[in-house]
Design an enzyme around this catalytic site. Structure first.
Site, PDB file in Angstrom:
ATOM      1  CB  VAL A  61      68.948  32.274  -1.906  1.00 27.59           C
ATOM      2  CG1 VAL A  61      70.034  33.023  -1.169  1.00 27.59           C
ATOM      3  CG2 VAL A  61      68.693  30.900  -1.303  1.00 27.59           C
ATOM      4  CE1 TYR A 152      69.593  18.481   0.068  1.00 30.17           C
ATOM      5  CE2 TYR A 152      70.579  16.340  -0.341  1.00 30.17           C
ATOM      6  CZ  TYR A 152      70.680  17.634   0.139  1.00 30.17           C
ATOM      7  OH  TYR A 152      71.863  18.081   0.678  1.00 30.17           O
TER       8      TYR A 152
HETATM    9  P1  NAP Z   1      72.136  23.667   7.610  1.00 29.28           P
HETATM   10  O1  NAP Z   1      72.979  23.549   8.824  1.00 29.28           O
HETATM   11  O2  NAP Z   1      70.707  23.268   7.669  1.00 29.28           O
HETATM   12  O3  NAP Z   1      72.238  25.191   7.094  1.00 29.28           O
HETATM   13  C1  NAP Z   1      71.516  25.611   5.965  1.00 29.28           C
HETATM   14  C2  NAP Z   1      71.743  27.095   5.765  1.00 29.28           C
HETATM   15  O4  NAP Z   1      70.966  27.493   4.613  1.00 29.28           O
HETATM   16  C3  NAP Z   1      71.282  27.946   6.936  1.00 29.28           C
HETATM   17  O5  NAP Z   1      72.207  28.991   7.157  1.00 29.28           O
HETATM   18  C4  NAP Z   1      69.947  28.509   6.457  1.00 29.28           C
HETATM   19  O6  NAP Z   1      69.713  29.766   7.064  1.00 29.28           O
HETATM   20  C5  NAP Z   1      70.212  28.643   4.958  1.00 29.28           C
HETATM   21  N1  NAP Z   1      68.986  28.688   4.160  1.00 29.28           N
HETATM   22  C6  NAP Z   1      68.013  27.751   4.093  1.00 29.28           C
HETATM   23  N2  NAP Z   1      67.022  28.172   3.281  1.00 29.28           N
HETATM   24  C7  NAP Z   1      67.387  29.408   2.819  1.00 29.28           C
HETATM   25  C8  NAP Z   1      66.781  30.368   1.972  1.00 29.28           C
HETATM   26  N3  NAP Z   1      65.582  30.160   1.410  1.00 29.28           N
HETATM   27  N4  NAP Z   1      67.445  31.511   1.718  1.00 29.28           N
HETATM   28  C9  NAP Z   1      68.642  31.755   2.278  1.00 29.28           C
HETATM   29  N5  NAP Z   1      69.276  30.887   3.092  1.00 29.28           N
HETATM   30  C10 NAP Z   1      68.630  29.734   3.374  1.00 29.28           C
HETATM   31  O7  NAP Z   1      72.752  22.863   6.382  1.00 29.28           O
HETATM   32  P2  NAP Z   1      74.231  22.290   6.102  1.00 29.28           P
HETATM   33  O8  NAP Z   1      74.254  20.881   6.511  1.00 29.28           O
HETATM   34  O9  NAP Z   1      75.252  23.234   6.585  1.00 29.28           O
HETATM   35  O10 NAP Z   1      74.193  22.263   4.495  1.00 29.28           O
HETATM   36  C11 NAP Z   1      74.717  23.314   3.693  1.00 29.28           C
HETATM   37  C12 NAP Z   1      74.634  22.870   2.236  1.00 29.28           C
HETATM   38  O11 NAP Z   1      75.349  21.631   2.077  1.00 29.28           O
HETATM   39  C13 NAP Z   1      73.208  22.597   1.761  1.00 29.28           C
HETATM   40  O12 NAP Z   1      73.063  23.025   0.431  1.00 29.28           O
HETATM   41  C14 NAP Z   1      73.100  21.090   1.847  1.00 29.28           C
HETATM   42  O13 NAP Z   1      72.155  20.574   0.940  1.00 29.28           O
HETATM   43  C15 NAP Z   1      74.508  20.674   1.481  1.00 29.28           C
HETATM   44  N6  NAP Z   1      74.876  19.350   1.964  1.00 29.28           N
HETATM   45  C16 NAP Z   1      74.863  19.052   3.296  1.00 29.28           C
HETATM   46  C17 NAP Z   1      75.221  17.776   3.711  1.00 29.28           C
HETATM   47  C18 NAP Z   1      75.250  17.353   5.157  1.00 29.28           C
HETATM   48  O14 NAP Z   1      75.498  16.174   5.420  1.00 29.28           O
HETATM   49  N7  NAP Z   1      75.061  18.251   6.105  1.00 29.28           N
HETATM   50  C19 NAP Z   1      75.566  16.816   2.765  1.00 29.28           C
HETATM   51  C20 NAP Z   1      75.566  17.156   1.423  1.00 29.28           C
HETATM   52  C21 NAP Z   1      75.208  18.428   1.045  1.00 29.28           C
HETATM   53  P3  NAP Z   1      68.217  30.369   7.291  1.00 29.28           P
HETATM   54  O15 NAP Z   1      67.370  29.241   7.741  1.00 29.28           O
HETATM   55  O16 NAP Z   1      68.439  31.453   8.298  1.00 29.28           O
HETATM   56  O17 NAP Z   1      67.799  30.929   5.966  1.00 29.28           O
END
Ligand code: NAP
Length: 244
Positions: A61, A152
């Site tokens: 993306v 971040y």
């Molecule tokens: P995660 O388990 O690491 O999953 C991240 C997802 O993003 C994966 O499906 C990954 O798939 C995709 N991704 C990463 N880089 C990408 C790229 N360049 N193009 C397309 N897809 C990409 O993360 P999560 O914890 O579910 O977090 C999801 C969102 O919530 C993120 O934006 C994160 O910052 C936010 N968030 C998370 C938390 C938390 O505590 N977990 C807290 C606050 C906010 P691929 O690697 O296959 O591309």
């Protein structure tokens, strides 16, 4: 009439997967995007087995050409787009003095530039919907800051400013643009923390527990629904009280 279509980025695991399941259960057809096509296909097969109408798109993306191809693919497959959930994100943590420029660039490109690219590419198709929605998945860190996460925090705060500006530009067109700011959610992103780090994080959460993908998905579900038609430019923290 065909089902409304939701594009979810970063959709094969963690928060994105929980959002995909929730929106499928609420009658959306799904366009799921991420870089790992194998992981997307495996997850889509699970959803399809439960009756979901789902298409997958391998897409980085942060790459303009791949994002344009993604939106073209959605137009060809579904002919419509009603909701965009910009959820893909990464962390490359480190104290500022030690942070490399490449870690700054990767986080800003994947977390923030992607929101500009996807929102812009999807806009014309989205504006044809009578219930157009964008939900950007930011973080409480974008609201409060966090030591070791200048890149971040900047990316996640940038998403909030972007969303408010876009919400103002398109409010009269019926497009609502909102932000969900999760706190500390169980996922791969937080799975690498050690016991001491987890205990420290829990100490900052009034609710006394980590959140789940389902907690975040419930907020997204409201923000893509007809019920949120008069809600735009807002930041909904889903954080057990962390940011208040
Ligand atoms: P995660 O388990 O690491 O999953 C991240 C997802 O993003 C994966 O499906 C990954 O798939 C995709 N991704 C990463 N880089 C990408 C790229 N360049 N193009 C397309 N897809 C990409 O993360 P999560 O914890 O579910 O977090 C999801 C969102 O919530 C993120 O934006 C994160 O910052 C936010 N968030 C998370 C938390 C938390 O505590 N977990 C807290 C606050 C906010 P691929 O690697 O296959 O591309």
């Amino acid at each position: 009439m065909s089902k409304p279509v939701a594009l979810i980025t970063g959709a094969h695991r963690g928060i994105g997967a929980a959002i995909a399941k929730k929106l499928a259960s609420e009658g959306f057809a799904l366009a799921l995007a991420a870089r790992s096509l194998d992981a997307l296909n495996a997850f889509a097969a699970q959803l399809a087995a439960q009756g979901a109408d789902v298409a997958v798109f391998g897409c980085d993306v942060s790459d303009p050409a791949q994002v344009d191809a993604l939106v073209k693919g959605i137009q060809e497959k579904f002919g419509r787009l009603d909701a965009v959930v910009n959820n893909a994100g990464i962390t490359r943590d480190g104290l500022l003095l030690r942070m490399k420029e490449e870690d700054w660039n990767a986080v800003l490109d994947i977390n923030l530039k992607s929101v500009f690219l996807v929102s812009k590419a999807a806009l014309r198709l989205l504006l044809k919907s009578s219930q157009a929605r964008i939900v950007n998945v930011s973080s409480v860190v974008g609201v409060t800051g966090n030591a070791g996460q200048t890149n971040y925090a900047a990316s996640k705060a940038g998403m909030i400013g972007f969303s408010k500006a876009m919400a103002r530009e398109y409010a009269t067109k019926g497009l609502c643009v909102n932000v969900v700011a999760p706190g500390f959610i169980e996922s791969d992103m937080t799975g690498h923390l050690n016991e001491a780090q987890t205990a420290a994080a829990l100490g900052q959460i009034p609710a006394g527990r980590m959140g789940t993908g389902d907690d975040v998905a419930a907020a997204v579900s409201f923000l893509v629904s007809a019920s949120s038609a008069y809600v735009t430019g807002q930041v909904l923290c889903v954080d057990g009280g962390m940011a208040m």
